[in-house]
Design a protein around this motif. Sequence first.
Motif, PDB file in Angstrom:
ATOM      1  N   TYR A 114      27.380  52.248  44.015  1.00 56.78           N
ATOM      2  CA  TYR A 114      28.632  52.016  44.721  1.00 56.78           C
ATOM      3  C   TYR A 114      28.477  51.838  46.230  1.00 56.78           C
ATOM      4  O   TYR A 114      29.382  51.314  46.878  1.00 56.78           O
ATOM      5  CB  TYR A 114      29.611  53.161  44.426  1.00 56.78           C
ATOM      6  N   TYR A 130      32.291  49.571  55.027  1.00 59.66           N
ATOM      7  CA  TYR A 130      33.337  49.451  54.013  1.00 59.66           C
ATOM      8  C   TYR A 130      34.701  49.682  54.654  1.00 59.66           C
ATOM      9  O   TYR A 130      34.840  50.547  55.525  1.00 59.66           O
ATOM     10  CB  TYR A 130      33.140  50.490  52.898  1.00 59.66           C
ATOM     11  N   ASP A 139      38.591  51.063  50.591  1.00 60.58           N
ATOM     12  CA  ASP A 139      37.523  50.714  49.655  1.00 60.58           C
ATOM     13  C   ASP A 139      36.506  51.849  49.568  1.00 60.58           C
ATOM     14  O   ASP A 139      36.066  52.230  48.477  1.00 60.58           O
ATOM     15  CB  ASP A 139      36.852  49.411  50.092  1.00 60.58           C
ATOM     16  N   GLU A 192      38.002  54.689  47.506  1.00 58.57           N
ATOM     17  CA  GLU A 192      38.027  54.339  46.083  1.00 58.57           C
ATOM     18  C   GLU A 192      36.635  54.381  45.462  1.00 58.57           C
ATOM     19  O   GLU A 192      36.450  54.896  44.359  1.00 58.57           O
ATOM     20  CB  GLU A 192      38.659  52.963  45.872  1.00 58.57           C
ATOM     21  N   ARG A 193      35.652  53.856  46.177  1.00 55.53           N
ATOM     22  CA  ARG A 193      34.277  53.904  45.683  1.00 55.53           C
ATOM     23  C   ARG A 193      33.800  55.352  45.559  1.00 55.53           C
ATOM     24  O   ARG A 193      33.104  55.709  44.608  1.00 55.53           O
ATOM     25  CB  ARG A 193      33.344  53.137  46.618  1.00 55.53           C
ATOM     26  N   SER A 194      34.182  56.187  46.519  1.00 56.64           N
ATOM     27  CA  SER A 194      33.816  57.609  46.467  1.00 56.64           C
ATOM     28  C   SER A 194      34.448  58.281  45.255  1.00 56.64           C
ATOM     29  O   SER A 194      33.780  59.055  44.555  1.00 56.64           O
ATOM     30  CB  SER A 194      34.271  58.318  47.748  1.00 56.64           C
ATOM     31  N   THR A 251      35.372  56.935  42.431  1.00 61.12           N
ATOM     32  CA  THR A 251      34.714  56.465  41.214  1.00 61.12           C
ATOM     33  C   THR A 251      33.325  57.076  41.071  1.00 61.12           C
ATOM     34  O   THR A 251      32.991  57.656  40.023  1.00 61.12           O
ATOM     35  CB  THR A 251      34.622  54.928  41.216  1.00 61.12           C
ATOM     36  N   ALA A 252      32.508  56.955  42.106  1.00 62.23           N
ATOM     37  CA  ALA A 252      31.129  57.435  42.034  1.00 62.23           C
ATOM     38  C   ALA A 252      31.054  58.942  41.812  1.00 62.23           C
ATOM     39  O   ALA A 252      30.293  59.412  40.958  1.00 62.23           O
ATOM     40  CB  ALA A 252      30.373  57.048  43.306  1.00 62.23           C
TER      41      ALA A 252
END
Length: 101
Positions: free
Chosen positions: A28, A35, A39, A42-44, A46-47
Amino acid sequence: MPEIYFHVRWPDGVTQRCYSPSTVVEDYFVAGREYELTDFVERSRTALGIAGERVKEKFGFYCTGASDQLAQIERTAAAYAAADGAKVTVESLVNADGSTR
């Protein structure tokens, strides 16, 4: 599990060392990449969600370190939410032994 740290620089230049119990964050984030704030959050989510689930699958319990780290990221990001075009830079990805990835 292979722990990893990702060092980030917030929009005001403050740096933070973030923890993940799994190397899934490498899927990610890219070291040196910038970033958009939303974003990055959101990536954090998810990961770190996946990382926590991996711990649960292996050990039978969800990783509180992953959820605590996400909560800290969300709190910090909230302070920059009003800033137009706020960006977060992932400066590095570092193994638990201190070696870079």
